[in-house]
Scaffold this motif. Structure first.
Motif, short mmCIF file in Angstrom:
data_model
loop_
_atom_site.label_atom_id
_atom_site.label_comp_id
_atom_site.label_asym_id
_atom_site.label_seq_id
_atom_site.Cartn_x
_atom_site.Cartn_y
_atom_site.Cartn_z
N VAL A 247 0.79 -1.22 0.00
CA VAL A 247 0.00 0.00 0.00
C VAL A 247 0.83 1.28 0.00
O VAL A 247 0.33 2.35 -0.34
CB VAL A 247 -0.99 0.00 1.18
N GLY A 248 2.12 1.22 0.37
CA GLY A 248 2.96 2.41 0.34
C GLY A 248 2.37 3.56 1.14
O GLY A 248 2.07 3.42 2.33
N ALA A 249 2.15 4.70 0.51
CA ALA A 249 1.64 5.89 1.18
C ALA A 249 0.13 5.91 1.33
O ALA A 249 -0.45 6.93 1.69
CB ALA A 249 2.11 7.14 0.44
N GLY A 250 -0.53 4.78 1.03
CA GLY A 250 -1.95 4.64 1.34
C GLY A 250 -2.93 5.04 0.27
O GLY A 250 -4.13 5.15 0.54
N THR A 251 -2.48 5.23 -0.96
CA THR A 251 -3.37 5.73 -2.01
C THR A 251 -4.60 4.86 -2.20
O THR A 251 -5.72 5.37 -2.36
CB THR A 251 -2.59 5.85 -3.33
N THR A 252 -4.45 3.54 -2.18
CA THR A 252 -5.59 2.65 -2.41
C THR A 252 -6.62 2.77 -1.30
O THR A 252 -7.83 2.85 -1.56
CB THR A 252 -5.11 1.20 -2.54
N VAL A 253 -6.17 2.78 -0.05
CA VAL A 253 -7.10 2.90 1.08
C VAL A 253 -7.82 4.24 1.04
O VAL A 253 -9.03 4.33 1.30
CB VAL A 253 -6.36 2.69 2.41
N ILE A 254 -7.12 5.29 0.67
CA ILE A 254 -7.72 6.61 0.56
C ILE A 254 -8.75 6.66 -0.56
O ILE A 254 -9.85 7.21 -0.41
CB ILE A 254 -6.63 7.67 0.37
N ALA A 255 -8.42 6.05 -1.71
CA ALA A 255 -9.38 6.01 -2.82
C ALA A 255 -10.64 5.24 -2.41
O ALA A 255 -11.75 5.63 -2.79
CB ALA A 255 -8.73 5.37 -4.04
N ALA A 256 -10.47 4.17 -1.66
CA ALA A 256 -11.62 3.41 -1.18
C ALA A 256 -12.45 4.27 -0.22
O ALA A 256 -13.69 4.36 -0.35
CB ALA A 256 -11.15 2.14 -0.48
N ALA A 257 -11.78 4.94 0.72
CA ALA A 257 -12.50 5.76 1.70
C ALA A 257 -13.26 6.90 1.05
O ALA A 257 -14.40 7.20 1.42
CB ALA A 257 -11.51 6.31 2.72
N LYS A 258 -12.65 7.55 0.06
CA LYS A 258 -13.31 8.67 -0.61
C LYS A 258 -14.59 8.26 -1.30
O LYS A 258 -15.50 9.08 -1.49
CB LYS A 258 -12.36 9.28 -1.65
N ASN A 259 -14.68 6.99 -1.67
CA ASN A 259 -15.82 6.52 -2.46
C ASN A 259 -16.68 5.51 -1.71
O ASN A 259 -17.33 4.66 -2.32
CB ASN A 259 -15.29 5.93 -3.78
N ASN A 260 -16.67 5.61 -0.38
CA ASN A 260 -17.55 4.81 0.48
C ASN A 260 -17.32 3.32 0.37
O ASN A 260 -18.24 2.51 0.49
CB ASN A 260 -19.02 5.14 0.18
N ARG A 261 -16.06 2.94 0.12
CA ARG A 261 -15.64 1.55 0.22
C ARG A 261 -14.73 1.42 1.45
O ARG A 261 -14.37 2.42 2.06
CB ARG A 261 -14.87 1.10 -1.02
N ILE A 262 -14.39 0.20 1.79
CA ILE A 262 -13.51 -0.04 2.93
C ILE A 262 -12.15 -0.48 2.39
O ILE A 262 -12.06 -1.38 1.55
CB ILE A 262 -14.09 -1.13 3.84
N GLY A 263 -11.09 0.15 2.87
CA GLY A 263 -9.75 -0.14 2.38
C GLY A 263 -8.91 -0.88 3.40
O GLY A 263 -8.96 -0.57 4.60
N VAL A 264 -8.13 -1.86 2.92
CA VAL A 264 -7.17 -2.58 3.74
C VAL A 264 -5.83 -2.52 3.02
O VAL A 264 -5.74 -2.88 1.84
CB VAL A 264 -7.59 -4.05 3.96
N GLY A 265 -4.79 -2.07 3.72
CA GLY A 265 -3.48 -1.96 3.10
C GLY A 265 -2.40 -2.56 3.97
O GLY A 265 -2.45 -2.48 5.20
#
Length: 316
Positions: A247-265
């Motif tokens: 996940v590095g700096a968290g881009t995937t989890v942030i993209a999930a959060a912005k769009n009402n999904r749940i992110g795990v990194g």
């Protein structure tokens, strides 16, 4: 000036998203099988970035390291889910090895089916001296089965020819508009500019995270949030869970959060996990700066210093 976007409302992200420090191979064992609608990641390319310097591997060693991780990742995907695996090239001894070729074989071996091979084009990167400079990477979109979730509506773009009509010899549709009034399938060429045409070429044109990009962090090789968001919006539903094992700096989890999904990194670097946690906190507070989806790629205007030919060149 680079376009930026801020979250306009405060989000309650507590108790949902997970950022895990640890080795992906080990940490994946603690995640439930068949629980993720989407895995999207950009694994280390083994090209000497700061997080790779303690384990620079031969190509064979690199692939042997990642293959068991790929196998575990595949087990975590739901029956109607997806994997988006984004990679560049491995370069050794002056030769280029396209990594998507090797990961295609790995994922096919696990029974996954390739739906698109997308080219991500960007303008900036290292300059080569004895070959053309690399300016693209690839994203392989696989589904686990033929019964997969895919929703075009959030990523439709304006019709290029909205006035186009069916031929007068088309029966019941004769003379009627031939396009979808909601918009056009962007195919696999995305410029991320809703005002430009989308042509049938496998290229996504958006800037990489360098220098003055608003998403730049200490991580040297982040991928842009809008690349992730397009996949999240088209391939998952609100409430779905998205995984990034690198996940590095968290881009995937942030993209999930912005769009009402749940992110795990997952990431082995405690430093990067802390950066990701801070960015997630900034998102919750409405303070996270990102490049908005659909913003055109900035081009220097005539007369700007960076677009003016230096005097030193004029005499050559």
């Amino acid at each position: 000036m680079t376009a930026i976007a801020r979250t306009e409302q405060h989000l309650d992200l507590s108790g949902h998203h997970r950022l895990i420090q640890g080795d992906a191979f080990a940490e994946l064992d603690d995640l439930a099988e068949g629980s993720f609608s989407l895995v999207i990641t950009s694994p280390p390319y083994n090209i000497g970035k700061e997080y790779e310097r303690d384990q620079r591997l031969s190509l064979d060693e690199y692939l042997r390291w990642l293959e068991p991780i790929v196998e575990k990742v595949c087990e975590k995907v739901k029956a109607d889910g997806h994997i988006c695996w984004q990679v560049g090239n491995y370069v050794a001894g002056g030769q280029v090895y396209p990594l998507d070729y090797y990961f295609y074989e790995m994922l096919k071996k696990q029974g996954f089916k390739l739906r698109n091979r997308i080219i991500w084009h960007f303008n900036f990167g290292l300059h080569a001296l004895r070959r053309f400079s690399g300016r693209y990477e690839t994203l392989l979109w696989f589904s686990k089965s033929d019964d997969y979730y895919f929703n075009l509506e959030p990523v439709l773009i304006p019709q290029l020819y909205p006035g186009k009509r069916h031929s007068s010899k088309k029966g019941d549709k004769a003379g009627s508009p031939s396009g979808n009034p909601k918009g056009k399938n962007p195919s696999d060429f995305w410029t991320f500019d809703a005002n430009e045409a989308f042509f049938d070429m496998p290229i996504w044109d958006l800037p990489n995270v360098k220098a003055n990009h608003p998403e730049k962090t200490i991580h040297p090789c982040s991928f842009p949030s809008e690349l992730v968001e397009r996949c999240v919006l088209a391939l998952t539903k609100p409430g779905d869970v998205v995984l990034d094992p690198f996940v590095g700096a968290g881009t995937t989890v942030i993209a999930a959060a912005k769009n009402n999904r749940i992110g795990v990194g997952i990431d082995k670097s405690g430093q990067y996990i802390e950066v990701a946690r801070q960015r997630l906190s900034d998102l919750e507070l409405g303070e996270l700066v990102t490049r908005p989806m659909g913003a055109p790629v900035r081009r220097p205007r005539s007369g700007e210093r960076v677009s003016t030919i230096p005097e030193e060149w004029l005499s050559k």
